[in-house]
Structure formats: structure tokens, C-alpha cells
Scaffold this motif. Sequence first.
Motif, PDB file in Angstrom:
ATOM      1  N   LEU A 150      43.023  51.649  21.956  1.00  0.00           N
ATOM      2  CA  LEU A 150      41.842  51.062  22.574  1.00  0.00           C
ATOM      3  C   LEU A 150      41.782  51.506  24.034  1.00  0.00           C
ATOM      4  CD1 LEU A 150      39.483  49.055  22.039  1.00  0.00           C
ATOM      5  CD2 LEU A 150      40.897  47.320  23.136  1.00  0.00           C
ATOM      6  N   PRO A 151      40.768  52.278  24.421  1.00  0.00           N
ATOM      7  CA  PRO A 151      40.701  52.774  25.809  1.00  0.00           C
ATOM      8  C   PRO A 151      40.451  51.639  26.794  1.00  0.00           C
ATOM      9  CG  PRO A 151      38.678  53.302  24.619  1.00  0.00           C
ATOM     10  CD  PRO A 151      39.631  52.739  23.605  1.00  0.00           C
ATOM     11  N   LEU A 152      41.258  51.580  27.836  1.00  0.00           N
ATOM     12  CA  LEU A 152      41.096  50.589  28.892  1.00  0.00           C
ATOM     13  C   LEU A 152      40.967  51.312  30.225  1.00  0.00           C
ATOM     14  CD1 LEU A 152      43.807  47.957  27.845  1.00  0.00           C
ATOM     15  CD2 LEU A 152      41.356  47.854  27.409  1.00  0.00           C
ATOM     16  N   GLU A 153      39.962  50.951  30.986  1.00  0.00           N
ATOM     17  CA  GLU A 153      39.741  51.570  32.295  1.00  0.00           C
ATOM     18  C   GLU A 153      40.061  50.550  33.386  1.00  0.00           C
ATOM     19  OE1 GLU A 153      35.835  53.143  32.543  1.00  0.00           O
ATOM     20  OE2 GLU A 153      36.062  54.466  30.795  1.00  0.00           O
ATOM     21  N   LEU A 159      38.499  38.076  39.270  1.00  0.00           N
ATOM     22  CA  LEU A 159      38.798  37.122  38.202  1.00  0.00           C
ATOM     23  C   LEU A 159      37.983  35.836  38.344  1.00  0.00           C
ATOM     24  CD1 LEU A 159      42.690  37.432  37.894  1.00  0.00           C
ATOM     25  CD2 LEU A 159      40.935  38.460  36.436  1.00  0.00           C
ATOM     26  N   ALA A 160      37.755  35.387  39.570  1.00  0.00           N
ATOM     27  CA  ALA A 160      37.005  34.155  39.777  1.00  0.00           C
ATOM     28  C   ALA A 160      35.588  34.289  39.219  1.00  0.00           C
ATOM     29  CB  ALA A 160      36.960  33.804  41.263  1.00  0.00           C
ATOM     30  N   ARG A 161      34.970  35.406  39.476  1.00  0.00           N
ATOM     31  CA  ARG A 161      33.608  35.627  38.972  1.00  0.00           C
ATOM     32  C   ARG A 161      33.611  35.751  37.452  1.00  0.00           C
ATOM     33  NH1 ARG A 161      29.308  40.273  41.003  1.00  0.00           N
ATOM     34  NH2 ARG A 161      27.628  39.690  39.555  1.00  0.00           N
ATOM     35  N   ALA A 162      34.587  36.521  36.915  1.00  0.00           N
ATOM     36  CA  ALA A 162      34.657  36.719  35.464  1.00  0.00           C
ATOM     37  C   ALA A 162      34.870  35.391  34.741  1.00  0.00           C
ATOM     38  CB  ALA A 162      35.785  37.694  35.121  1.00  0.00           C
ATOM     39  N   THR A 191      41.173  40.704  44.333  1.00  0.00           N
ATOM     40  CA  THR A 191      40.870  41.305  43.036  1.00  0.00           C
ATOM     41  C   THR A 191      42.158  41.823  42.403  1.00  0.00           C
ATOM     42  OG1 THR A 191      40.418  43.434  44.091  1.00  0.00           O
ATOM     43  CG2 THR A 191      38.542  41.963  43.716  1.00  0.00           C
ATOM     44  N   VAL A 192      42.104  42.080  41.118  1.00  0.00           N
ATOM     45  CA  VAL A 192      43.263  42.637  40.411  1.00  0.00           C
ATOM     46  C   VAL A 192      42.831  43.902  39.683  1.00  0.00           C
ATOM     47  CG1 VAL A 192      44.297  40.353  40.087  1.00  0.00           C
ATOM     48  CG2 VAL A 192      42.829  41.302  38.302  1.00  0.00           C
ATOM     49  N   TRP A 193      43.798  44.753  39.395  1.00  0.00           N
ATOM     50  CA  TRP A 193      43.513  45.960  38.641  1.00  0.00           C
ATOM     51  C   TRP A 193      43.552  45.630  37.159  1.00  0.00           C
ATOM     52  CZ3 TRP A 193      41.630  50.402  40.432  1.00  0.00           C
ATOM     53  CH2 TRP A 193      41.753  50.671  41.785  1.00  0.00           C
ATOM     54  N   ALA A 194      42.417  45.775  36.507  1.00  0.00           N
ATOM     55  CA  ALA A 194      42.317  45.450  35.086  1.00  0.00           C
ATOM     56  C   ALA A 194      41.060  46.078  34.514  1.00  0.00           C
ATOM     57  CB  ALA A 194      42.296  43.932  34.887  1.00  0.00           C
ATOM     58  N   ASP A 195      40.935  46.002  33.216  1.00  0.00           N
ATOM     59  CA  ASP A 195      39.717  46.438  32.535  1.00  0.00           C
ATOM     60  C   ASP A 195      38.780  45.239  32.450  1.00  0.00           C
ATOM     61  OD1 ASP A 195      38.552  48.650  30.406  1.00  0.00           O
ATOM     62  OD2 ASP A 195      38.175  46.588  29.760  1.00  0.00           O
ATOM     63  N   SER A 196      37.575  45.367  32.975  1.00  0.00           N
ATOM     64  CA  SER A 196      36.661  44.223  33.044  1.00  0.00           C
ATOM     65  C   SER A 196      36.330  43.679  31.659  1.00  0.00           C
ATOM     66  CB  SER A 196      35.375  44.618  33.772  1.00  0.00           C
ATOM     67  OG  SER A 196      34.724  45.701  33.108  1.00  0.00           O
ATOM     68  N   GLY A 197      36.148  44.576  30.675  1.00  0.00           N
ATOM     69  CA  GLY A 197      35.867  44.132  29.320  1.00  0.00           C
ATOM     70  C   GLY A 197      37.029  43.370  28.717  1.00  0.00           C
ATOM     71  N   ALA A 198      38.253  43.837  29.004  1.00  0.00           N
ATOM     72  CA  ALA A 198      39.447  43.163  28.484  1.00  0.00           C
ATOM     73  C   ALA A 198      39.620  41.795  29.137  1.00  0.00           C
ATOM     74  CB  ALA A 198      40.682  44.028  28.727  1.00  0.00           C
ATOM     75  N   ALA A 269      47.025  36.386  20.078  1.00  0.00           N
ATOM     76  CA  ALA A 269      47.773  37.639  19.969  1.00  0.00           C
ATOM     77  C   ALA A 269      47.044  38.739  20.724  1.00  0.00           C
ATOM     78  CB  ALA A 269      47.946  38.014  18.501  1.00  0.00           C
ATOM     79  N   ILE A 270      45.713  38.735  20.650  1.00  0.00           N
ATOM     80  CA  ILE A 270      44.908  39.718  21.380  1.00  0.00           C
ATOM     81  C   ILE A 270      45.015  39.476  22.883  1.00  0.00           C
ATOM     82  CG2 ILE A 270      42.525  40.427  21.844  1.00  0.00           C
ATOM     83  CD1 ILE A 270      41.963  40.114  18.861  1.00  0.00           C
ATOM     84  N   VAL A 271      45.035  38.211  23.298  1.00  0.00           N
ATOM     85  CA  VAL A 271      45.188  37.879  24.718  1.00  0.00           C
ATOM     86  C   VAL A 271      46.469  38.497  25.275  1.00  0.00           C
ATOM     87  CG1 VAL A 271      45.696  35.989  26.329  1.00  0.00           C
ATOM     88  CG2 VAL A 271      43.817  35.772  24.686  1.00  0.00           C
ATOM     89  N   LYS A 272      47.568  38.270  24.591  1.00  0.00           N
ATOM     90  CA  LYS A 272      48.862  38.780  25.068  1.00  0.00           C
ATOM     91  C   LYS A 272      48.894  40.308  25.053  1.00  0.00           C
ATOM     92  CE  LYS A 272      53.856  38.398  24.220  1.00  0.00           C
ATOM     93  NZ  LYS A 272      54.172  37.927  25.589  1.00  0.00           N
ATOM     94  N   ALA A 273      48.378  40.907  23.982  1.00  0.00           N
ATOM     95  CA  ALA A 273      48.409  42.368  23.864  1.00  0.00           C
ATOM     96  C   ALA A 273      47.565  43.019  24.958  1.00  0.00           C
ATOM     97  CB  ALA A 273      47.909  42.786  22.482  1.00  0.00           C
ATOM     98  N   LEU A 274      46.380  42.474  25.222  1.00  0.00           N
ATOM     99  CA  LEU A 274      45.523  43.029  26.270  1.00  0.00           C
ATOM    100  C   LEU A 274      46.152  42.865  27.650  1.00  0.00           C
ATOM    101  CD1 LEU A 274      41.917  41.960  25.180  1.00  0.00           C
ATOM    102  CD2 LEU A 274      42.820  44.285  25.319  1.00  0.00           C
ATOM    103  N   ALA A 275      46.708  41.670  27.907  1.00  0.00           N
ATOM    104  CA  ALA A 275      47.329  41.430  29.214  1.00  0.00           C
ATOM    105  C   ALA A 275      48.472  42.410  29.463  1.00  0.00           C
ATOM    106  CB  ALA A 275      47.831  39.987  29.291  1.00  0.00           C
ATOM    107  N   GLU A 276      49.314  42.600  28.480  1.00  0.00           N
ATOM    108  CA  GLU A 276      50.455  43.499  28.650  1.00  0.00           C
ATOM    109  C   GLU A 276      50.020  44.947  28.765  1.00  0.00           C
ATOM    110  OE1 GLU A 276      53.052  42.575  25.416  1.00  0.00           O
ATOM    111  OE2 GLU A 276      53.869  40.775  26.410  1.00  0.00           O
ATOM    112  N   ARG A 277      48.978  45.346  28.033  1.00  0.00           N
ATOM    113  CA  ARG A 277      48.474  46.719  28.144  1.00  0.00           C
ATOM    114  C   ARG A 277      47.998  47.008  29.566  1.00  0.00           C
ATOM    115  NH1 ARG A 277      45.821  49.845  24.560  1.00  0.00           N
ATOM    116  NH2 ARG A 277      45.518  51.119  26.423  1.00  0.00           N
ATOM    117  N   MET A 278      47.526  45.980  30.279  1.00  0.00           N
ATOM    118  CA  MET A 278      47.025  46.175  31.640  1.00  0.00           C
ATOM    119  C   MET A 278      48.088  45.911  32.703  1.00  0.00           C
ATOM    120  SD  MET A 278      43.131  44.622  31.398  1.00  0.00           S
ATOM    121  CE  MET A 278      43.653  42.986  30.868  1.00  0.00           C
ATOM    122  N   GLY A 279      49.320  45.622  32.273  1.00  0.00           N
ATOM    123  CA  GLY A 279      50.402  45.400  33.224  1.00  0.00           C
ATOM    124  C   GLY A 279      50.554  43.971  33.681  1.00  0.00           C
ATOM    125  N   HIS A 280      49.990  43.013  32.931  1.00  0.00           N
ATOM    126  CA  HIS A 280      50.094  41.599  33.273  1.00  0.00           C
ATOM    127  C   HIS A 280      50.861  40.875  32.161  1.00  0.00           C
ATOM    128  CE1 HIS A 280      47.214  42.796  36.302  1.00  0.00           C
ATOM    129  NE2 HIS A 280      46.366  43.185  35.353  1.00  0.00           N
TER     130      HIS A 280
END
Length: 299
Positions: A150-153, A159-162, A191-198, A269-280
Amino acid sequence: MKTAIIIVLLLVILVQTARQRTLERGLLRAARRMKAQISDETTVRLALPCPSKGAEQLLVCLNELLELRQRERADYRRKEQELRRQIANVSHDLRTPLTSILGYLQLLEQEELPQEKRLEYFQVIEGRARTLQTFIASFYDLSRIEGGELPLEREKVDLARALSDQLAAAYAQIEEAGLEVEVDIAGSLPTVWADSGAVTRIFSNLLTNALRHGTDTLSVKLYREGGHIVSSFSNRAEDLTAEDAAHVFERFYTADKMRTGQSTGLGLAIVKALAERMGHTAAARWEDGWFTVLVRWSV
């Protein structure tokens, strides 16, 4: 004198022969034990009755290989059991809505069925079909996330706005669930470095989980803690336990003990997988009837 020398030589030869035979018998016994352990469930370290530097070094290597094989075998059994459990859960989660759909389709075949009942059954079928669609999509997404497909940019995300956007989007659902929401979003957060969609997917899944299992009150917090920004979702969840909290991020784990189709266990499970893919990181805890999911976002 010569006789004494010959006797000494013979004794040395006898001793060496005895040592060699003892060593050979020890190696044969070790070989038999090693062969038996290929199919045995227990690990027994091999040893020699007669010391020999070279042979002992060889046995050290063999013992290490045996231990490695036993660990690999145990890991394989664990993964095989987990795979079987997951297959059984997938099968059940697919079968539940399909069985319901087929049942209502049979009811629709009744010619004397009133129009209002017919419409009601169509709505039920549509709901079950959407549940099935959501499950299949979530399963596919999780597989892509875990497989790195899954491509993540990564970009700077507020985060507050999201989080505020997701709370606003879920307002009607929160009202329908009858939850009292307490929101505490700290000001001036970086701000944090993450994929906005994720990020949106993570907050959406956490809200959905809270709405499904929560009762009375939902507490949503966003605050800074050292080098992290922490998003916290806490809700009253009397039907959960500390054991549930320890497993909620596992694929297909669900607190819906009877697996009635109300939860597939894929959202967190998706929450954890996405967070770890982004370094969180993501974690969960249950204390005194309160279930909390924390995502720690590295600044």
C-alpha cells in the motif's frame, strides 16, 4: 629393557584403542539420539562419555543446530495454528452475512409476501452485502499494508485538524449511539510526518471501534508527551477485559465472542499496521472498565 618398552607401548595402544572405541560408541549413541530427535518433540543435548576436543566442538555445533531446529519447529507449529484459526475466522465472517443474504432471498420468493416486508428484506440484504463488502475490503487493505504494497506518502500532517474533521464527520453517528463525548485537543501542537489518508483511516477506525463497543462516555484526547504527540481514545467498555486489550491488534481478534458478525477484528489491526508503517506506534489498555487505544506519533 626392551620388554618394558614393548609392554608400555602395548599399554598405550590398548588405552588408545579403548578410548577410540569409547569415543566411537559415544558418537554412535549421539548419532542415534540425534536421529531420534528429528521427529521427537523434546530437545536433549548430546554429550560424549570420553573427552575429545574435536568431537566436543562438533557436538557443540550439532547441539546448536538441534536447538535451532526445535525453535523453528515450534515457530512453524505456532504459525500453522494461527493460520488455521485465521482461516476459520475468515470462513465464519464470510459465511455469516452470506447465510443471512441467502435466507432473506428465500423469503423474498414467497408470492404472498406483503410489499412492506419485501422492502424490509431488501434493506436487510443490502446491509449484509455492505458488511461483506467492508470485510473483504478491510482484509485486502490489511494484507497490502502488512505486505508493504500500500503506497504511503509521508508529509507534514496536522493531527489536531485531522482529528477534528473526523469527529465532525462522525457527529451523527455519535449522537445515534448516545455517547457523551469529551474532547481535549491541546493547542499549538507540531505537525508529524505521516500519510494524510492513513491518518484519516486510523482516526476513523478508532472512532468506529469506540462507537461499536463504547457505552456512556467517549473521551478523545490529543496532547504532547516528550518527543511524541499522543492521540487517545477512551470509552467505557464493560464487555471487554484486560485480556481483550492484550490482543485487540491481532488480525481477526474480536471481542464479539460468539462472532455474530458485529465485528471482524480488522479495524484495530489496520490501525496498528498503518501506524507502524509510518514509523509510529499503537498500544491498548483496559483499566476499571475503561478501554483506551493510544497512538504515539513521533514528532
